[in-house]
Design an enzyme around this catalytic site. Structure first.
Site, PDB file in Angstrom:
ATOM      1  N   LYS A   1       0.350  -2.713  -1.969  1.00  9.83           N
ATOM      2  CA  LYS A   1      -0.069  -1.315  -2.137  1.00  9.83           C
ATOM      3  C   LYS A   1      -0.171  -0.585  -0.796  1.00  9.83           C
ATOM      4  CE  LYS A   1      -3.970  -2.294  -4.270  1.00  9.83           C
ATOM      5  NZ  LYS A   1      -3.899  -3.729  -4.540  1.00  9.83           N
TER       6      LYS A   1
ATOM      7  N   ARG B   1     -11.114 -12.302  -6.295  1.00 13.40           N
ATOM      8  CA  ARG B   1     -10.468 -10.978  -6.313  1.00 13.40           C
ATOM      9  C   ARG B   1      -9.448 -10.882  -7.446  1.00 13.40           C
ATOM     10  NH1 ARG B   1      -8.060 -10.607  -0.699  1.00 13.40           N
ATOM     11  NH2 ARG B   1      -7.421  -8.509  -1.262  1.00 13.40           N
TER      12      ARG B   1
ATOM     13  N   ARG C   1      -0.820 -13.198   4.698  1.00 11.84           N
ATOM     14  CA  ARG C   1      -1.508 -12.050   5.282  1.00 11.84           C
ATOM     15  C   ARG C   1      -2.749 -12.518   6.040  1.00 11.84           C
ATOM     16  NH1 ARG C   1      -3.079  -7.017   1.498  1.00 11.84           N
ATOM     17  NH2 ARG C   1      -4.808  -8.309   0.839  1.00 11.84           N
TER      18      ARG C   1
HETATM   19  P1  AMP Z   1      -8.475  -3.337  -0.818  1.00  9.11           P
HETATM   20  O1  AMP Z   1      -8.179  -3.097   0.624  1.00  9.11           O
HETATM   21  O2  AMP Z   1      -8.106  -2.177  -1.694  1.00  9.11           O
HETATM   22  O3  AMP Z   1      -7.920  -4.648  -1.313  1.00  9.11           O
HETATM   23  O4  AMP Z   1     -10.066  -3.460  -0.934  1.00  9.11           O
HETATM   24  C1  AMP Z   1     -10.793  -4.492  -0.284  1.00  9.11           C
HETATM   25  C2  AMP Z   1     -12.160  -4.651  -0.936  1.00  9.11           C
HETATM   26  O5  AMP Z   1     -12.898  -3.423  -0.830  1.00  9.11           O
HETATM   27  C3  AMP Z   1     -12.150  -4.958  -2.424  1.00  9.11           C
HETATM   28  O6  AMP Z   1     -11.977  -6.348  -2.708  1.00  9.11           O
HETATM   29  C4  AMP Z   1     -13.519  -4.443  -2.860  1.00  9.11           C
HETATM   30  O7  AMP Z   1     -14.546  -5.348  -2.472  1.00  9.11           O
HETATM   31  C5  AMP Z   1     -13.693  -3.190  -2.009  1.00  9.11           C
HETATM   32  N1  AMP Z   1     -13.137  -2.002  -2.711  1.00  9.11           N
HETATM   33  C6  AMP Z   1     -12.047  -1.268  -2.361  1.00  9.11           C
HETATM   34  N2  AMP Z   1     -11.832  -0.273  -3.235  1.00  9.11           N
HETATM   35  C7  AMP Z   1     -12.816  -0.377  -4.177  1.00  9.11           C
HETATM   36  C8  AMP Z   1     -13.140   0.346  -5.359  1.00  9.11           C
HETATM   37  N3  AMP Z   1     -12.392   1.370  -5.780  1.00  9.11           N
HETATM   38  N4  AMP Z   1     -14.214  -0.057  -6.066  1.00  9.11           N
HETATM   39  C9  AMP Z   1     -14.985  -1.073  -5.668  1.00  9.11           C
HETATM   40  N5  AMP Z   1     -14.731  -1.828  -4.576  1.00  9.11           N
HETATM   41  C10 AMP Z   1     -13.651  -1.479  -3.826  1.00  9.11           C
END
Ligand code: AMP
Length: 189
Positions: A13, A145, A128
């Site tokens: 993403k 996750r 990663r």
């Molecule tokens: P990402 O970089 O999008 O994979 O996000 C890393 C971590 O940030 C996730 O595993 C969640 O712990 C937190 N996080 C990011 N976006 C959200 C969201 N929309 N709602 C809740 N937690 C989030």
């Protein structure tokens, strides 16, 4: 044009979001990046978020919604469009997004799913971890996750299908091929 990108952890993403934002001049709103920044700054929010992120769970909707409300209002004020990356991650967040957008009188043009099956994701995340050193990319945290994704985020597929906004992209292959699929979706919106 306002869009959102979603998909499992490791689907690519972030990489695709950067390419699309550049090509279509969209503001990139990544809730994960915003939270990681707060952690780096050592803010109160960062301290709370770090523990949750490191465990592979989702931070509370209240925290995320405050961040999104401020960013979207700013973007609207500047007459810009946006790409949401990593938000919404649950049906509740999707409903909250709909009300925020309604209030701001802006519309969502597409919800793009970058689809990748589980064995590929696990390999990518392990790679990663070695290149970017994200603590939440360890194998133990990844299991949680992935579970959060399939339990809470995957239901968004049906949610956006019902709204006629879902666009599906095959996330396995070269970055440029995946980008090409997204570009052609964008060009048809
Ligand atoms: P990402 O970089 O999008 O994979 O996000 C890393 C971590 O940030 C996730 O595993 C969640 O712990 C937190 N996080 C990011 N976006 C959200 C969201 N929309 N709602 C809740 N937690 C989030």
């Amino acid at each position: 044009m306002n869009i959102l990108l979603f998909g499992p952890p490791g689907a690519g993403k972030g990489t695709q979001a950067k390419l699309i934002c550049k090509k279509f001049s969209l503001d990139h709103v990544s809730t994960g990046d915003i939270l990681r920044n707060e952690i780096l700054r050592g803010s109160k929010l960062g301290v709370t978020a770090k523990q949750i992120i490191d465990s592979g769970h989702l931070v509370s909707d209240e925290i995320i919604i405050d961040i999104i409300k401020i960013r979207l209002a700013e973007i609207k004020k500047n007459n810009k469009n946006f790409l949401l990356d990593g938000f919404p991650r649950s049906i509740n967040q999707a409903n909250l997004l709909s009300s925020i957008m309604e209030e701001l009188e802006i519309i969502l043009n597409a919800a793009i799913l970058i689809d990748v099956e589980q064995p590929v994701l696990i390999n990518r995340i392990i790679n990663r971890k070695n290149t970017e050193g994200r603590e939440d990319d360890s194998e133990e945290v990844l299991a949680s996750r992935l579970k959060v994704y399939y339990d809470q985020t995957a239901p968004l597929i049906q949610f956006y299908k019902d709204l006629n906004l879902l666009k599906w992209v095959n996330g396995v292959g070269e970055i440029s091929d995946i980008n090409q699929q997204i570009n052609s979706i964008m060009e048809q919106l």
